[in-house]
Design a protein around this motif. Sequence first.
Motif, PDB file in Angstrom:
ATOM      1  N   VAL A 165       0.838  -1.204   0.000  1.00  0.00           N
ATOM      2  CA  VAL A 165       0.000   0.000   0.000  1.00  0.00           C
ATOM      3  C   VAL A 165       0.870   1.249   0.000  1.00  0.00           C
ATOM      4  CG1 VAL A 165      -1.649   1.339   1.364  1.00  0.00           C
ATOM      5  CG2 VAL A 165      -1.986  -1.136   1.065  1.00  0.00           C
ATOM      6  N   ALA A 166       1.867   1.282   0.871  1.00  0.00           N
ATOM      7  CA  ALA A 166       2.742   2.452   0.942  1.00  0.00           C
ATOM      8  C   ALA A 166       3.539   2.625  -0.345  1.00  0.00           C
ATOM      9  CB  ALA A 166       3.683   2.326   2.138  1.00  0.00           C
ATOM     10  N   GLY A 167       4.024   1.504  -0.900  1.00  0.00           N
ATOM     11  CA  GLY A 167       4.834   1.581  -2.106  1.00  0.00           C
ATOM     12  C   GLY A 167       4.062   2.072  -3.314  1.00  0.00           C
ATOM     13  N   TRP A 168       2.846   1.568  -3.485  1.00  0.00           N
ATOM     14  CA  TRP A 168       2.056   1.999  -4.635  1.00  0.00           C
ATOM     15  C   TRP A 168       1.554   3.420  -4.462  1.00  0.00           C
ATOM     16  CZ3 TRP A 168       2.306  -0.012  -9.231  1.00  0.00           C
ATOM     17  CH2 TRP A 168       2.749  -1.336  -9.359  1.00  0.00           C
ATOM     18  N   HIS A 169       1.363   3.852  -3.216  1.00  0.00           N
ATOM     19  CA  HIS A 169       1.013   5.252  -2.968  1.00  0.00           C
ATOM     20  C   HIS A 169       2.177   6.152  -3.380  1.00  0.00           C
ATOM     21  CE1 HIS A 169      -0.908   8.351   0.016  1.00  0.00           C
ATOM     22  NE2 HIS A 169      -0.973   8.721  -1.246  1.00  0.00           N
ATOM     23  N   ARG A 170       3.397   5.761  -3.029  1.00  0.00           N
ATOM     24  CA  ARG A 170       4.572   6.549  -3.419  1.00  0.00           C
ATOM     25  C   ARG A 170       4.724   6.583  -4.940  1.00  0.00           C
ATOM     26  NH1 ARG A 170       7.012   3.789   0.908  1.00  0.00           N
ATOM     27  NH2 ARG A 170       7.984   2.338  -0.581  1.00  0.00           N
ATOM     28  N   ARG A 171       4.516   5.443  -5.571  1.00  0.00           N
ATOM     29  CA  ARG A 171       4.645   5.406  -7.027  1.00  0.00           C
ATOM     30  C   ARG A 171       3.631   6.324  -7.700  1.00  0.00           C
ATOM     31  NH1 ARG A 171       4.936  -0.185  -5.600  1.00  0.00           N
ATOM     32  NH2 ARG A 171       7.071  -0.986  -5.782  1.00  0.00           N
ATOM     33  N   TYR A 172       2.444   6.367  -7.128  1.00  0.00           N
ATOM     34  CA  TYR A 172       1.438   7.264  -7.696  1.00  0.00           C
ATOM     35  C   TYR A 172       1.884   8.714  -7.577  1.00  0.00           C
ATOM     36  CZ  TYR A 172      -2.898   9.790  -8.457  1.00  0.00           C
ATOM     37  OH  TYR A 172      -3.840  10.664  -8.928  1.00  0.00           O
ATOM     38  N   GLY A 173       2.388   9.074  -6.411  1.00  0.00           N
ATOM     39  CA  GLY A 173       2.864  10.446  -6.236  1.00  0.00           C
ATOM     40  C   GLY A 173       3.971  10.802  -7.202  1.00  0.00           C
ATOM     41  N   ALA A 174       4.862   9.848  -7.483  1.00  0.00           N
ATOM     42  CA  ALA A 174       5.979  10.110  -8.387  1.00  0.00           C
ATOM     43  C   ALA A 174       5.531  10.250  -9.837  1.00  0.00           C
ATOM     44  CB  ALA A 174       7.019   8.994  -8.273  1.00  0.00           C
ATOM     45  N   ALA A 175       4.435   9.588 -10.194  1.00  0.00           N
ATOM     46  CA  ALA A 175       3.978   9.594 -11.587  1.00  0.00           C
ATOM     47  C   ALA A 175       2.793  10.519 -11.831  1.00  0.00           C
ATOM     48  CB  ALA A 175       3.596   8.173 -12.011  1.00  0.00           C
ATOM     49  N   GLN A 176       2.240  11.110 -10.784  1.00  0.00           N
ATOM     50  CA  GLN A 176       0.997  11.870 -10.901  1.00  0.00           C
ATOM     51  C   GLN A 176       1.154  13.066 -11.835  1.00  0.00           C
ATOM     52  OE1 GLN A 176      -0.569  13.129  -7.148  1.00  0.00           O
ATOM     53  NE2 GLN A 176      -2.493  13.898  -8.005  1.00  0.00           N
ATOM     54  N   THR A 177       0.155  13.252 -12.677  1.00  0.00           N
ATOM     55  CA  THR A 177       0.134  14.387 -13.598  1.00  0.00           C
ATOM     56  C   THR A 177      -1.083  15.276 -13.385  1.00  0.00           C
ATOM     57  OG1 THR A 177      -1.004  13.009 -15.242  1.00  0.00           O
ATOM     58  CG2 THR A 177       1.405  13.156 -15.405  1.00  0.00           C
ATOM     59  N   ASP A 178      -2.137  14.731 -12.768  1.00  0.00           N
ATOM     60  CA  ASP A 178      -3.393  15.456 -12.597  1.00  0.00           C
ATOM     61  C   ASP A 178      -3.963  15.142 -11.207  1.00  0.00           C
ATOM     62  OD1 ASP A 178      -4.362  16.327 -15.659  1.00  0.00           O
ATOM     63  OD2 ASP A 178      -3.099  14.545 -15.597  1.00  0.00           O
ATOM     64  N   VAL A 179      -4.805  16.027 -10.713  1.00  0.00           N
ATOM     65  CA  VAL A 179      -5.479  15.795  -9.436  1.00  0.00           C
ATOM     66  C   VAL A 179      -6.694  14.902  -9.673  1.00  0.00           C
ATOM     67  CG1 VAL A 179      -6.720  16.858  -7.511  1.00  0.00           C
ATOM     68  CG2 VAL A 179      -4.699  17.986  -8.474  1.00  0.00           C
ATOM     69  N   ILE A 180      -6.733  13.749  -8.985  1.00  0.00           N
ATOM     70  CA  ILE A 180      -7.849  12.808  -9.105  1.00  0.00           C
ATOM     71  C   ILE A 180      -8.338  12.498  -7.686  1.00  0.00           C
ATOM     72  CG2 ILE A 180      -8.619  10.572  -9.982  1.00  0.00           C
ATOM     73  CD1 ILE A 180      -6.321  10.642 -11.973  1.00  0.00           C
ATOM     74  N   PRO A 181      -9.394  13.157  -7.207  1.00  0.00           N
ATOM     75  CA  PRO A 181      -9.862  12.977  -5.830  1.00  0.00           C
ATOM     76  C   PRO A 181     -10.153  11.527  -5.466  1.00  0.00           C
ATOM     77  CG  PRO A 181     -10.900  14.896  -6.811  1.00  0.00           C
ATOM     78  CD  PRO A 181     -10.155  14.201  -7.914  1.00  0.00           C
ATOM     79  N   ASP A 182     -10.679  10.744  -6.405  1.00  0.00           N
ATOM     80  CA  ASP A 182     -10.985   9.343  -6.097  1.00  0.00           C
ATOM     81  C   ASP A 182      -9.714   8.553  -5.771  1.00  0.00           C
ATOM     82  OD1 ASP A 182     -13.704   9.658  -6.370  1.00  0.00           O
ATOM     83  OD2 ASP A 182     -13.758   8.986  -8.458  1.00  0.00           O
ATOM     84  N   MET A 183      -8.605   8.855  -6.429  1.00  0.00           N
ATOM     85  CA  MET A 183      -7.353   8.182  -6.115  1.00  0.00           C
ATOM     86  C   MET A 183      -6.903   8.524  -4.702  1.00  0.00           C
ATOM     87  SD  MET A 183      -6.211   6.108  -8.466  1.00  0.00           S
ATOM     88  CE  MET A 183      -4.427   5.984  -8.304  1.00  0.00           C
ATOM     89  N   ASP A 184      -7.069   9.772  -4.312  1.00  0.00           N
ATOM     90  CA  ASP A 184      -6.699  10.177  -2.960  1.00  0.00           C
ATOM     91  C   ASP A 184      -7.578   9.476  -1.929  1.00  0.00           C
ATOM     92  OD1 ASP A 184      -4.822  11.892  -4.091  1.00  0.00           O
ATOM     93  OD2 ASP A 184      -6.220  13.582  -4.136  1.00  0.00           O
ATOM     94  N   ALA A 185      -8.869   9.322  -2.245  1.00  0.00           N
ATOM     95  CA  ALA A 185      -9.792   8.653  -1.327  1.00  0.00           C
ATOM     96  C   ALA A 185      -9.413   7.182  -1.154  1.00  0.00           C
ATOM     97  CB  ALA A 185     -11.225   8.776  -1.840  1.00  0.00           C
ATOM     98  N   LEU A 186      -9.039   6.516  -2.251  1.00  0.00           N
ATOM     99  CA  LEU A 186      -8.646   5.112  -2.160  1.00  0.00           C
ATOM    100  C   LEU A 186      -7.363   4.957  -1.356  1.00  0.00           C
ATOM    101  CD1 LEU A 186      -9.352   3.714  -5.751  1.00  0.00           C
ATOM    102  CD2 LEU A 186     -10.816   3.674  -3.733  1.00  0.00           C
ATOM    103  N   ALA A 187      -6.423   5.852  -1.557  1.00  0.00           N
ATOM    104  CA  ALA A 187      -5.167   5.782  -0.807  1.00  0.00           C
ATOM    105  C   ALA A 187      -5.416   5.920   0.692  1.00  0.00           C
ATOM    106  CB  ALA A 187      -4.204   6.863  -1.297  1.00  0.00           C
ATOM    107  N   ARG A 188      -6.316   6.825   1.071  1.00  0.00           N
ATOM    108  CA  ARG A 188      -6.634   6.991   2.502  1.00  0.00           C
ATOM    109  C   ARG A 188      -7.289   5.735   3.056  1.00  0.00           C
ATOM    110  NH1 ARG A 188      -8.206  12.152   0.671  1.00  0.00           N
ATOM    111  NH2 ARG A 188     -10.401  11.494   0.601  1.00  0.00           N
ATOM    112  N   TYR A 189      -8.255   5.174   2.328  1.00  0.00           N
ATOM    113  CA  TYR A 189      -8.944   3.974   2.792  1.00  0.00           C
ATOM    114  C   TYR A 189      -7.957   2.824   2.979  1.00  0.00           C
ATOM    115  CZ  TYR A 189     -11.371  -0.484   2.297  1.00  0.00           C
ATOM    116  OH  TYR A 189     -11.773  -1.780   2.474  1.00  0.00           O
ATOM    117  N   LEU A 190      -7.106   2.587   1.998  1.00  0.00           N
ATOM    118  CA  LEU A 190      -6.168   1.470   2.060  1.00  0.00           C
ATOM    119  C   LEU A 190      -5.188   1.622   3.217  1.00  0.00           C
ATOM    120  CD1 LEU A 190      -5.488   1.120  -1.766  1.00  0.00           C
ATOM    121  CD2 LEU A 190      -6.751  -0.497  -0.335  1.00  0.00           C
TER     122      LEU A 190
END
Length: 362
Positions: free
Chosen positions: A183-208
Amino acid sequence: MTIIQPDTPTRTRPGEELDRAALQAYLSDQIPALGAITNIAQFPGGYSNLTYLLTTSNREYILRRPPFGAKDIKGGHDMGREYRVLTILQQSGYKPIPEPVVFCDDESILGCSFYIMERVQGVILRAQTAPKLGIPADVMQQLSLALVDSLVDLHAISLHSTDPTRLGLIQLGKPEGYVQRQVAGWHRRYGAAQTDVIPDMDALARYLTDQLPPDNPNPTLLHNDFKYDNVVLNPDNLPDIRAVLDWEMCTVGDPLMDVGTSLSYWAEPTDDPFRKTFNLTWLPGNLTRQAFAERYAERSGRNIDNLLYYYVFGLFKNAVVIQQIYGRYRKGLTQDPRFAGLLAGVQALARAGVQALEAGLI
């Protein structure tokens, strides 16, 4: 029914050609028995590692290499690890895999590490082409059951055998804290690759992060990408799985992480169009996600009460993988036109995860 032909390659995509002379010189030096390369073609499927067919004067082989522009993705596309997994599985007696031949970490040959394995002849059903084949519903049902059962068989491999050839299996991963690290690793990978703000992705990261399950006391070998287009089927008997491919992400951990990942690919007829591009599971006859889960529970004897968490993680992980590919495209590291619209895919998977949590259903 349309006659189903074995998986065939096509002409290599522009910009993804292999240096045939350098490859031939390397193979002639390392494995003369492979013979002279007479042709190189590329399998068109997939968005990640690139797969080529090498035809030599003796037989056919498969070459796998990372995608172009992938060096900035730390920890991804590890050809050496995928080759080592195949070697250990072969030594442990696991049958449905291609035989590994050679691994090369000298980047002066092709500009990256790569490995070669035998070619297993057969059919690979891809989401883009399978709907045109007219596969009967009863055949699809048997095939979906076989896929679940094959995953159960993988998870049944003993990691604690005293057989020396199996000692490498448990060393493929660290099961303690596996889910938390993922969970932590894929959250970091998302932050490194993020190009746009996607609220649903942030919500899933918090839940996980907030709902982490305890460690599973009975870890298993995990494939981590178990789906239709990673298995080679017998063209004369589709439910017969000849080989399981793409072991790059194989590790040891909670088996429900593998199930959740498979279910995250398992599109149903009412799912959005993007999700149907992932797999052919929405065709008539396939199990539903719930039926897949129940079959797995029945055959494995494992408790799946908290499977929703693992399913949502699978959706989040797949969304991050797509974001990484899209990020490479946005940076100009790849020109593949298929990648231009992938941001909508990230949004679709994130929305599916949020909807699953709202409904409490996989």
